[in-house]
Structures are given as C-alpha cells and as structure tokens.
Design an enzyme around this catalytic site. Sequence first.
Site, PDB file in Angstrom:
ATOM      1  N   SER A 419       0.844  -1.202   0.000  1.00 39.85           N
ATOM      2  CA  SER A 419       0.000   0.000   0.000  1.00 39.85           C
ATOM      3  C   SER A 419       0.883   1.257   0.000  1.00 39.85           C
ATOM      4  O   SER A 419       1.982   1.241   0.559  1.00 39.85           O
ATOM      5  CB  SER A 419      -0.851  -0.041   1.268  1.00 39.85           C
ATOM      6  OG  SER A 419      -1.965   0.793   1.140  1.00 39.85           O
ATOM      7  N   PRO A 420       0.417   2.348  -0.611  1.00 38.63           N
ATOM      8  CA  PRO A 420       1.236   3.565  -0.631  1.00 38.63           C
ATOM      9  C   PRO A 420       1.569   4.064   0.783  1.00 38.63           C
ATOM     10  O   PRO A 420       0.685   4.111   1.634  1.00 38.63           O
ATOM     11  CB  PRO A 420       0.348   4.576  -1.358  1.00 38.63           C
ATOM     12  CG  PRO A 420      -1.007   3.970  -1.442  1.00 38.63           C
ATOM     13  CD  PRO A 420      -0.843   2.500  -1.317  1.00 38.63           C
ATOM     14  N   GLN A 497       1.437   6.554  -7.173  1.00 35.86           N
ATOM     15  CA  GLN A 497       0.232   7.222  -6.677  1.00 35.86           C
ATOM     16  C   GLN A 497       0.421   8.726  -6.857  1.00 35.86           C
ATOM     17  O   GLN A 497       1.361   9.305  -6.297  1.00 35.86           O
ATOM     18  CB  GLN A 497      -0.009   6.901  -5.203  1.00 35.86           C
ATOM     19  CG  GLN A 497      -1.355   7.453  -4.726  1.00 35.86           C
ATOM     20  CD  GLN A 497      -1.582   7.306  -3.226  1.00 35.86           C
ATOM     21  OE1 GLN A 497      -0.769   7.753  -2.430  1.00 35.86           O
ATOM     22  NE2 GLN A 497      -2.694   6.681  -2.851  1.00 35.86           N
ATOM     23  N   HIS A 573      -5.009   9.611  -6.196  1.00 36.64           N
ATOM     24  CA  HIS A 573      -5.342   9.656  -4.771  1.00 36.64           C
ATOM     25  C   HIS A 573      -6.531  10.594  -4.557  1.00 36.64           C
ATOM     26  O   HIS A 573      -6.377  11.813  -4.537  1.00 36.64           O
ATOM     27  CB  HIS A 573      -4.118  10.153  -3.990  1.00 36.64           C
ATOM     28  CG  HIS A 573      -4.182   9.870  -2.512  1.00 36.64           C
ATOM     29  ND1 HIS A 573      -5.321   9.487  -1.870  1.00 36.64           N
ATOM     30  CD2 HIS A 573      -3.213   9.922  -1.550  1.00 36.64           C
ATOM     31  CE1 HIS A 573      -5.062   9.308  -0.576  1.00 36.64           C
ATOM     32  NE2 HIS A 573      -3.776   9.570  -0.365  1.00 36.64           N
ATOM     33  N   HIS A 576      -8.634  10.577   1.803  1.00 36.73           N
ATOM     34  CA  HIS A 576      -7.907  11.058   2.985  1.00 36.73           C
ATOM     35  C   HIS A 576      -7.866  12.576   3.149  1.00 36.73           C
ATOM     36  O   HIS A 576      -6.948  13.098   3.785  1.00 36.73           O
ATOM     37  CB  HIS A 576      -6.458  10.505   2.983  1.00 36.73           C
ATOM     38  CG  HIS A 576      -6.409   9.008   2.985  1.00 36.73           C
ATOM     39  ND1 HIS A 576      -5.256   8.283   2.786  1.00 36.73           N
ATOM     40  CD2 HIS A 576      -7.384   8.090   3.178  1.00 36.73           C
ATOM     41  CE1 HIS A 576      -5.515   6.988   2.845  1.00 36.73           C
ATOM     42  NE2 HIS A 576      -6.806   6.839   3.075  1.00 36.73           N
ATOM     43  N   TYR A 578      -7.226  15.001   1.037  1.00 46.66           N
ATOM     44  CA  TYR A 578      -6.378  15.812   0.155  1.00 46.66           C
ATOM     45  C   TYR A 578      -7.262  16.456  -0.931  1.00 46.66           C
ATOM     46  O   TYR A 578      -8.493  16.339  -0.869  1.00 46.66           O
ATOM     47  CB  TYR A 578      -5.233  14.964  -0.423  1.00 46.66           C
ATOM     48  CG  TYR A 578      -4.363  14.415   0.697  1.00 46.66           C
ATOM     49  CD1 TYR A 578      -3.680  15.280   1.557  1.00 46.66           C
ATOM     50  CD2 TYR A 578      -4.271  13.052   0.941  1.00 46.66           C
ATOM     51  CE1 TYR A 578      -2.922  14.804   2.619  1.00 46.66           C
ATOM     52  CE2 TYR A 578      -3.510  12.551   2.001  1.00 46.66           C
ATOM     53  CZ  TYR A 578      -2.842  13.441   2.833  1.00 46.66           C
ATOM     54  OH  TYR A 578      -2.108  12.972   3.885  1.00 46.66           O
ATOM     55  N   ARG A 626      -8.010   5.741  -5.515  1.00 47.94           N
ATOM     56  CA  ARG A 626      -8.199   5.458  -4.079  1.00 47.94           C
ATOM     57  C   ARG A 626      -9.230   6.434  -3.522  1.00 47.94           C
ATOM     58  O   ARG A 626      -9.105   7.644  -3.717  1.00 47.94           O
ATOM     59  CB  ARG A 626      -6.864   5.586  -3.330  1.00 47.94           C
ATOM     60  CG  ARG A 626      -7.028   5.415  -1.828  1.00 47.94           C
ATOM     61  CD  ARG A 626      -5.707   5.272  -1.086  1.00 47.94           C
ATOM     62  NE  ARG A 626      -5.393   3.858  -0.899  1.00 47.94           N
ATOM     63  CZ  ARG A 626      -4.668   3.371   0.117  1.00 47.94           C
ATOM     64  NH1 ARG A 626      -4.174   4.170   1.024  1.00 47.94           N
ATOM     65  NH2 ARG A 626      -4.426   2.089   0.216  1.00 47.94           N
ATOM     66  N   ARG A 721       1.249  -1.168   6.943  1.00 49.60           N
ATOM     67  CA  ARG A 721       2.156  -1.333   8.086  1.00 49.60           C
ATOM     68  C   ARG A 721       2.841  -2.695   8.139  1.00 49.60           C
ATOM     69  O   ARG A 721       4.043  -2.757   8.472  1.00 49.60           O
ATOM     70  CB  ARG A 721       1.414  -1.008   9.384  1.00 49.60           C
ATOM     71  CG  ARG A 721       1.133   0.495   9.501  1.00 49.60           C
ATOM     72  CD  ARG A 721       0.097   0.794  10.545  1.00 49.60           C
ATOM     73  NE  ARG A 721      -1.172   0.180  10.228  1.00 49.60           N
ATOM     74  CZ  ARG A 721      -2.180   0.073  11.086  1.00 49.60           C
ATOM     75  NH1 ARG A 721      -2.048   0.532  12.312  1.00 49.60           N
ATOM     76  NH2 ARG A 721      -3.310  -0.485  10.710  1.00 49.60           N
TER      77      ARG A 721
HETATM   78  C1  LIG Z   1       3.653   5.610   7.248  1.00 50.86           C
HETATM   79  C2  LIG Z   1       2.425   5.610   6.421  1.00 50.86           C
HETATM   80  C3  LIG Z   1       2.326   6.429   5.306  1.00 50.86           C
HETATM   81  C4  LIG Z   1       1.201   6.422   4.508  1.00 50.86           C
HETATM   82  N1  LIG Z   1       1.156   7.166   3.355  1.00 50.86           N
HETATM   83  C5  LIG Z   1       0.139   7.036   2.490  1.00 50.86           C
HETATM   84  C6  LIG Z   1       0.167   7.623   1.208  1.00 50.86           C
HETATM   85  O1  LIG Z   1       1.143   8.248   0.810  1.00 50.86           O
HETATM   86  N2  LIG Z   1      -0.904   7.482   0.407  1.00 50.86           N
HETATM   87  C7  LIG Z   1      -2.014   6.771   0.799  1.00 50.86           C
HETATM   88  O2  LIG Z   1      -2.966   6.659   0.042  1.00 50.86           O
HETATM   89  N3  LIG Z   1      -2.041   6.170   1.995  1.00 50.86           N
HETATM   90  C8  LIG Z   1      -0.993   6.253   2.837  1.00 50.86           C
HETATM   91  N4  LIG Z   1      -1.005   5.574   4.013  1.00 50.86           N
HETATM   92  C9  LIG Z   1      -2.154   4.717   4.336  1.00 50.86           C
HETATM   93  C10 LIG Z   1      -1.864   3.265   3.952  1.00 50.86           C
HETATM   94  O3  LIG Z   1      -1.697   3.116   2.555  1.00 50.86           O
HETATM   95  C11 LIG Z   1      -2.995   2.343   4.404  1.00 50.86           C
HETATM   96  O4  LIG Z   1      -4.179   2.717   3.753  1.00 50.86           O
HETATM   97  C12 LIG Z   1      -3.208   2.378   5.916  1.00 50.86           C
HETATM   98  O5  LIG Z   1      -1.976   2.396   6.603  1.00 50.86           O
HETATM   99  C13 LIG Z   1      -4.012   1.164   6.383  1.00 50.86           C
HETATM  100  O6  LIG Z   1      -3.353  -0.028   6.041  1.00 50.86           O
HETATM  101  P1  LIG Z   1      -2.564  -0.931   7.135  1.00 50.86           P
HETATM  102  O7  LIG Z   1      -3.564  -1.250   8.221  1.00 50.86           O
HETATM  103  O8  LIG Z   1      -2.156  -2.162   6.376  1.00 50.86           O
HETATM  104  O9  LIG Z   1      -1.423  -0.126   7.642  1.00 50.86           O
HETATM  105  C14 LIG Z   1       0.117   5.602   4.836  1.00 50.86           C
HETATM  106  C15 LIG Z   1       0.211   4.779   5.964  1.00 50.86           C
HETATM  107  C16 LIG Z   1       1.347   4.767   6.734  1.00 50.86           C
HETATM  108  C17 LIG Z   1       1.417   3.826   7.913  1.00 50.86           C
END
Ligand SMILES: Cc1cc2nc3c(=O)[nH]c(=O)nc-3n(C[C@H](O)[C@H](O)[C@H](O)COP(=O)(O)O)c2cc1C
Length: 781
Positions: A419-420, A497, A573, A576, A578, A626, A721
């Site tokens: 995931s991004p 992304q 994107h 969230h 943005y 997304r 994560r």
């Molecule tokens: C450190 C970090 C940076 C993230 N940056 C982005 C991002 O750049 N773009 C995005 O769409 N989501 C971002 N996310 C959200 C993740 O892609 C994901 O949707 C969210 O962490 C839930 O997934 P998980 O439970 O597997 O961590 C970020 C998450 C983390 C932990």
Amino acid sequence: MQSEAALRVACLGGGPAGLYFAIAMKLRDARHEVVVVERNRPYDTFGWGVVLSDETLANLKAADPVSATEIAHGFVYWDDIATHYRGTVARSSGHGFCGIGRKRLLNILQDRARALGVELKFETEIESLEPYKGYDLIVAADGANSRVRTELAHVFRPDIEVRRNKYIWLGTHQRFDDAFTFIFEETDKGWIWAHAYQFEPETATFIVECSEATWRNFGFDAMSQEETLAACERIFAGNLGGNRLMTNARHLRGSAWLNFNRVLCQSWSHENIVLMGDSAATAHFSVGSGTKLALESAIALADYLHTEPTMAAAFERYEEDRRTQVLRLQSAARNSTEWFEDVERYLGLHPVQLNYSLLTRSQRISHENLRQRDKAWLDGAEMWFEEQATGHKPNAARPPMFTPFRLRGMDLKNRVVVSPMAQYKAVDGTPTDWHLVHLAERAKGGAGLVVTEMTCVSPEGRITPGCTGLYAAEHEAAWKRIVDFVHAETDARIAIQLGHSGPKGSTQLGWEEMDAPLPTGNWELLAPSPVPWSPHNQVPREMTRADLQRVVGEYVAAAQMAERAGFDMLEMHYAHGYLLSAFITPLTNRRTDEYGGSLEGRMRFPLELYRAVRAAWPEAKPISVRISASDWVGSHGITPADAVEIARLLKREGVDIIDVSAGQTSIEARPVYGRMFQTPFSDRIRNEVDIATMAVGNITEVDHVNSILMAGRADLVCLARPHLADPYWTLHAAARAGYTGTTWPKPYLAGRDQLYRLAAQAEARAETRAETWAETGTERV
Ligand SMILES: Cc1cc2nc3c(=O)[nH]c(=O)nc-3n(C[C@H](O)[C@H](O)[C@H](O)COP(=O)(O)O)c2cc1C
Ligand SMILES: Cc1cc2nc3c(=O)[nH]c(=O)nc-3n(C[C@H](O)[C@H](O)[C@H](O)COP(=O)(O)OP(=O)(O)OC[C@H]3O[C@@H](n4cnc5c(N)ncnc54)[C@H](O)[C@@H]3O)c2cc1C
C-alpha cells in the site's frame, strides 16, 4: 454466598434461562426455594428446533450430568452444510452441529427442575413485579420482549435494534437430516430463502427469511398464517417433497412474520433483580447461539451467587463475565445478520463463491478453519478460484493470495499489494536512495504490486517538504532509476500514486507534529472552499477556474513523466482529505458553482481530472482510484452508500479498479477500528457496482487475505504497516504455508531453502505436539 442462608428465588419466565437457573441453584444448595413462573402450559411452545454445539453440551455435562444425558439423547447430529442456489447444491463438511426440539429441551429441563424440588407455575402471566417483591432474588428470564425489562427500562437502559429482514419460524416433516440446509429461491417478487435443519427424527425447523420489499411484494403483510404457509409451500415446493409447513405460533396475531430485535441492556441488574438470557441480550438466529448464551449465563450466575460475598458482587461478576461473551457473539451475529440483509448483493456470485461467503459470513470461520473442517471442499473452491484467475483448470489447489490477476495489459503474479506509504525522505520532491532501497526491497519481498507513496504534481501540492514529486525532470529521472531496478531485478509491478495535498498541505513530516503547519516557510494552500483542516491549519484559498485548469495540466504532465519513467499503473489519490477528496466530501466542499452541491457536482472536477489523465496515459496501462468510502461522521459526510455511487461514476469513466480506503477527511471522524475494518466497504462496492476493488486497512494475516479474495470481497489486498515491519511479508507467508510457487532473488536462494526447511520442521513439531495432546487426552488450547 454471604450468610450462606437459603434464598427464595423467583424465575420469571420458564424458557431455557429460567429453568436452567432454577436447576443450577438447587444443585448448589437444595435448601433454596425456587419458583419458575411461565405463561404457557408445559407442552406448548413457540418455536421449533434449536442448534447447540459440542462445546455447549460439554458445559452442560459439567453443570448437570443428569439433564445433559437426557439432552444428548434428544439430539440429532449432522456435519454438513448444504447450500441450494440457482439449481446447484454446494455441500461442505466438518461443521459438527446438533439440534434438539425446543419443546423437548424445555420438557427435559422442567422434569429435572421438578425432581430437584423447583416449583413450576404454568399458565401464569407476569403482569408486573409487584407480586414477586417478597423474594430474595428475582431473575427476569422472560425473553426478548421482557415485561420486567420494560417496567424498569430506565435502569436497565435496553438498546433495541429492529433488524431489516422479515422471518417466520416454521416446522416441517420433510427430512433435512443430512445437512444444515440453506435454500435460496429467486422469484418474480424477489429473493427468499430458508434455513432448514432437523431437530428430531420426524421434524425439521424451517425458518423462512426475506427482505421487507420481497415480503410486501408477496403480500405476506396481509396474509393469515394459513395463507403464509400455503405461499411458502409453493415457493419451496422443490425442497419439501410434498410435505406441509407447520406453524406453532397461533398465539401471535396476524401472520406471525417477525423482525429480529437485537437487544443489549446497558445494565443487567437492579437491587435484587437480574436479567438473564434474551431479556438481557439476544443473538441473531442465523448464528444460533441464543439458547447457549441463556444456559451458560444461568450456570455463571448460580456459580457467582455461591462464591461471591454479596449478591451485588455476584451480579457484578456475572455481568462482567457474560457481557464479554455476549459482545463477542453479537459482533459475529451482526456480521451474519448483515450478510443476510445484504444477501441480494451476493446472489450474482458463482455458487462456489456464494457458499464460501455464506460459510465465512460471521467472520468467525477463517480460510484455514475451513481447511481443517473440509480440506477437499476448500481445495475444490481454491481450484475454482484459480481457474477464474488463469482461465485454465489447475491440477492442484493453491491459496487464492498466490493467484495471478490482470488489469488491462498489466499482469500481476499475485494479489498482494504494498500500500502507498509516505516516507518523507525526498529532497525538493526528488526521490532519493532511500526510496530506491525502500521500494526495491518490497518489490524483492514477493508482493505482486508495489505502489509508491503519494507523489505530488506540484511543489504546493506536497503534504510536507519531504514528499516526493513528479513535476521536474530530475524527479522523472530518479523515479526511472527505481522503476528500472524493480523491472530488471524482480517480477513485481510498480504503480505511482499521484496526488495533490489541497487543504492538508504545508505540514510537518509524519514523525514530527502530524498535520500541523510548518514552523516557517509555509506555502499557500488550494481547496474547493476556504475550509481549513483544523482550527490550527491555514485557511486555504478557494480554487478558481484557472486553478482547476492548472491542476489538470499538472496532473497530465505528471502522468506523461510517469509513463516515460516506466510505471506499470497509475493510482489517483482521491482519499484522505487531500485535494480531490476535499472536492468529493460535503464536509469541505461548500462551492455554489457546478463543482459543488450534489454528489454529481462534487464529483465533476475529480471526473474531469480523471478523463484528462486517462487520455494522457497509455491505453494498455490501468488506472486505479483510491477513495475514502466513509467520512466516519454519520450522514452529513460521505457514507458507504455514497461510496457506491462514487464508484459507479468512476466505473462509468472507465476506472479499472477502486482502492477502497476510508476516513482521514475530518477531525470529527469517529472510525470503528477492528480487524479488516474497511473491507466491508470494498465488498459492497465490488458486489453492488461490479468493479474490481482493492481492500485495505488492518489486514495483517495470510488467512485474512485468502478469505477476502475467496469470498469475493476484493480482487487485490493492500497491506501497509505489515510491509514496514517486514518487506518480505509475502515470501515469508508463502514459506509458512509451504507454498513453493514464489520467485526469490537468485542471490537469496540459500536463504529460501533454509527458511522452508525451518518452516517444515516447525510444522512437524506442531503436529507431533497435537498428536501427543490427543493421545494423552490433554485439551488443546
Ligand atoms: C507511514 C504511512 C504512510 C502512509 N502514506 C500514504 C500515502 O502516501 N498514500 C495513501 O494513500 N495512503 C498512505 N497511508 C495509508 C496506507 O496506505 C494504508 O491505507 C493504511 O496504513 C491502512 O493499512 P494498514 O492497516 O495495512 O497499515 C500511509 C500509511 C502509513 C502507515
Ligand atoms: C427463529 C429463531 C431460531 C432460533 N434458533 C436458535 C438456535 O438454533 N440455537 C440457539 O441456541 N438459539 C436459537 N434461538 C434463540 C433462542 O430461542 C433464545 O435465545 C433462547 O430461547 C433464550 O432463552 P430465554 O430463556 O432467555 O428466553 P425464551 O426462550 O424466550 O423464554 C422466555 C420464556 O418466558 C415466557 N414469558 C415471557 N413473557 C412472559 C410473561 N409476561 N408472563 C409469563 N411468561 C412469560 C415465555 O413464554 C418463554 O417461555 C432462535 C431464536 C429464533 C427467534
């Protein structure tokens, strides 16, 4: 308890809870004087058979071997679940149920109570608490519509949720003794289905359920019970073998169709009055555990009354212990109830997938649980899944997670997506060696697709000064170096992304003060309306037409650079909070021109932008979007139903896949976290809009990934994560599962071989331990 004095106990209601509590009290101290008050006669009851598990029977055996033996004699056992649907019957095994007639169960408990000296007062209506005030202890076991609970509603504070579907509890002499049977019938009035199971040699329960719309279309609302029976006999004629359907709800006025009431009381006791069984909390019949809860609660309260120093302390322990069990079961029951309420969403699925979705609906049974129950059935289901994925029949099963997936001209080797994740390590938008190592490691780690962090289309579009960009030649060159490495050294695909921070820009790095403005050097923010992210953030400038056009141009330029850099897919994107997300949600889009207002208006700019990017992006390469499928603020923000409409609009434009995230659009949001907590949004979009989806959010185990895919809840699964903690998540998961079809980088082959050897040894040790436990009779935990 306290003085060890004998108690005078009134059990109001002679269902399983009231009777079993009376028995349990007498068994602990024969001096207790216990009376059970019941409106019915001993041989009438509403309802047919109930299902109990082996585990409940073991608890009953420990509590009272005498009645447990009688109950066990009354059981009809079966192991299979059969699903009849669109002319097919899917059957899986290993589920281990037993059923008993509700009347038989009550008669056994009545006899046992009588033998222990309990007074049973039948045909006595409980009108109020008044006549029972002289008792030391009053147990309100008068069922889901408890009169006692209603009288003291201000202290028990019941939360009652009337569920959407209509159901009627019937019986039949048609035999369903080989399997717990679900029958789905498509009619010109809508779908209607039955849950059927044997509970004594001659009789089976036959619960009929449908949506309220179907119920009205059939005219069930205006039918007598006889007319309902006749109509249901016609609908299910193919499965009734000429047998009649029967009702024993003649005491109910009208048609006897009901809505299930989910009950949960905030408090379970008041002075010397305590709620038990359905009066305290109910569990939907589709998980069949209400009787179990009632019986086990009766045992628990009787125990605590004899171990705790005071009645108040006993009530406290009882409520604490039983509430935990109830909440766990109600959570599973909610999933199952919702599955049946939304079932029409799933009725387009292939029978194998529908059956899998049905079996895993409560989310208590995972992919590997199903393998333990019926390996042959799961192997068949996995092979079906693979055939859908590859177009040819496989010789052996492989876990769904490792099947390929194609989007336009992009082939993914498996269903795992990195995931991004923003790294905040860029310098003036240029990705550095950090990004090369970070993304390359995850591409080497086995995931089918790696998505870059949100990469911004302009300097002002960055979230933080550390964010990556794609608006300068040096950015393109740095990204190309990364993409080239991934393509040359791995068989993963890589997506970029693209995003614009909008009102959430000009903030500190992720590990500094998240979402807070920079101490110095802030830049101007753009947004649909001048609504700041929080009172501490800058007020953004409302975008003009010229701003909108400029941003479209920036995106198109970034997409062209992404194509030259060699990316396989582009993700837009729109989530969230943005810029694009800020247009979609009414929380931040207050525009009065054609880019605001209704959802169509709020989607106008995101769709125009998509069209422009699509035109600039090669036909053979896919685009994902997304979205935040819920603002988590209730009906004044984006709801999951709105997300379906958003996905429909995106599908109409030709978007290939929706990456279904949620939230981060408002500081008012109150998300409901949990395992796979956003997956239901993906499920809904995929199955209502018929578009490919990616699920994301707290998905951490291989079992989760396999069950999401197999049940048709998503096509790809993103993990964020878990990939920070372990870049090699997919290769490690494959080794644990003993799956050898993954590709490892050649220099690492010796490491691969050792890992598989160690995993096999660990598995063998676990099996030996299990065998030893079984031989010595030690229970497994
Ligand atoms: C450190 C970090 C940076 C993230 N940056 C982005 C991002 O750049 N773009 C995005 O769409 N989501 C971002 N996310 C959200 C993740 O892609 C994901 O949707 C969210 O962490 C839930 O997934 P998980 O439970 O597997 O961590 C970020 C998450 C983390 C932990
Ligand atoms: C369609 C359906 C299928 C089900 N299937 C299953 C299953 O397979 N497995 C399972 O474990 N559970 C099942 N249940 C749930 C189960 O029936 C209940 O959870 C269980 O009976 C609860 O026991 P109870 O003693 O708390 O309440 P009840 O069984 O409802 O008993 C309450 C008693 O109080 C009496 N009463 C109520 N009000 C008064 C009054 N004012 N005066 C005098 N007497 C009164 C009633 O006549 C009744 O006998 C099902 C429920 C439904 C609706």
